[in-house]
Design a protein around this motif. Sequence first.
Motif, short mmCIF file in Angstrom:
data_model
loop_
_atom_site.label_atom_id
_atom_site.label_comp_id
_atom_site.label_asym_id
_atom_site.label_seq_id
_atom_site.Cartn_x
_atom_site.Cartn_y
_atom_site.Cartn_z
N GLU A 149 1.07 -1.08 0.01
CA GLU A 149 -0.04 0.08 0.06
C GLU A 149 0.92 1.40 -0.16
N ARG A 150 0.78 1.94 -1.15
CA ARG A 150 1.88 3.00 -1.17
C ARG A 150 1.71 3.98 -0.25
N ASP A 151 0.51 4.47 0.28
CA ASP A 151 0.36 5.60 1.22
C ASP A 151 0.59 5.16 2.72
N ARG A 166 6.22 5.33 5.92
CA ARG A 166 6.63 6.28 6.80
C ARG A 166 7.05 7.58 6.09
N LEU A 167 6.83 8.78 7.23
CA LEU A 167 7.08 9.91 6.50
C LEU A 167 7.65 10.91 7.99
N LEU A 168 8.87 11.35 7.56
CA LEU A 168 9.43 12.14 8.40
C LEU A 168 9.13 13.58 8.10
N VAL A 169 8.73 14.25 8.99
CA VAL A 169 8.23 15.69 8.99
C VAL A 169 9.20 16.65 9.91
N HIS A 182 5.38 10.14 11.14
CA HIS A 182 4.12 10.20 10.78
C HIS A 182 4.10 8.93 9.63
N GLU A 183 2.71 8.58 9.22
CA GLU A 183 2.61 7.85 8.06
C GLU A 183 2.25 8.75 6.96
N LEU A 229 -1.13 17.24 7.50
CA LEU A 229 0.13 17.88 7.99
C LEU A 229 0.53 19.25 6.94
N LEU A 230 -0.20 19.23 5.72
CA LEU A 230 0.30 20.41 4.95
C LEU A 230 -0.42 21.62 5.50
#
Length: 408
Positions: free
Chosen positions: A29-31, A34-37, A47-48, A55-56
Amino acid sequence: MAIDPHSLHIADFNYTLPDELIAKHPLAERDRCRLLVRRGDGEIEEHEFLELPGLLPSDAMLVYNNTRVINARLRFRKGDNGNGALIEVFCLEPASPSDYAISFASTSGCSWICFVGNSKRWKDGAIRRRLNIGGQEVVLSATRVARDGNASEVRFDWDNPDVTFSQIIESAGEIPIPPYLNRGTEESDSTDYQTVYSRIEGSVAAPTAGLHFTPAVLDAVDRRGIPRRELTLHVGAGTFQPVKSDTVGEHGMHSEFISVPRDLIAELADTERRVVAVGTTSVRTLESLYHAGCLVYEGKWQGEVPQWYPYESSHPRLGRREALKALLDYVDGTDASRFIASTRIIIAPGYTYRVVAGMVTNFHQPQSTLLLLVSAFVDGHWREMYDFALARGFRFLSYGDASLLLTE
């Protein structure tokens, strides 16, 4: 004291990347990656990716690259019986006709600048391959007509006028996945290595930050009232070219094709929204627009943004609005609906961002120009981000995890 990017030592942008952290395949699942902010105050969070829309900044404008990766790698066998030496032809950019769309629509022949694998075994003459396209047999031939360093101009001809070059490479070619994955192309890469919004053929590498987006994430962006805009930069093989020189000033940047709608330039000139670019390709395109406008203002525009122009002491340093208005007047003077150009700019510490206020990007190779670009955006604090990601086992490079970098 201002940083001179020419004198930067590329060794200062090195880090140890364990092989087990290089993602060989994307997540199912592409989305869900993990997401570093990282925000402007240096705060780092995890985050994911599916949380990205929330988050935008509420006043963001999301701009992404709609280029589509072509099946750029073509394989031929020498000899009439097809059991001779294997010759690999890697298509880089169209030569004649030089327009991407016209070249892909060609029905008789075209030529491309290519890398040739096993080049010594292809002295001269045509090499051929039989194809079946839509139930029709087509004979494709390739002839090397010129050489320039490690690249060659290769002429492609085929014997069926009902078939386009786009159909040829779709049938005969392979998706050119990045060399650092250390594996062959798999059938799944045909889908995995394309963004969900890819539509303009021409890249030989994906704008990989966009690979994490799904229709659900895009819908969530829309529900927040954040406008989404598209531009085109066709990614060249030079994106994987390491910096081999000791200093950044000795590195020569590759040229890449950009195409931006006239209306987007007009919107960028007037908007109060914070422009968040998806991927380093979108960053380079947006920043190139500003510098193209400055060159137009100076009467020096010749179709390409030079590598070191942003750092020249004679640069007029216009405001964003003034530069983009100058570019808009130029485009309107040509009666074109799009601004089409090339760019060679290198974005490195010492660079001042003029258009981009945020970016979504992956984690890049050590000692790469992409890492230089990120470092310039975070005022040199790239190592703190990368240490955070490495310590927590983030996945790196094209199929890896993502980051959201904001100035505020």
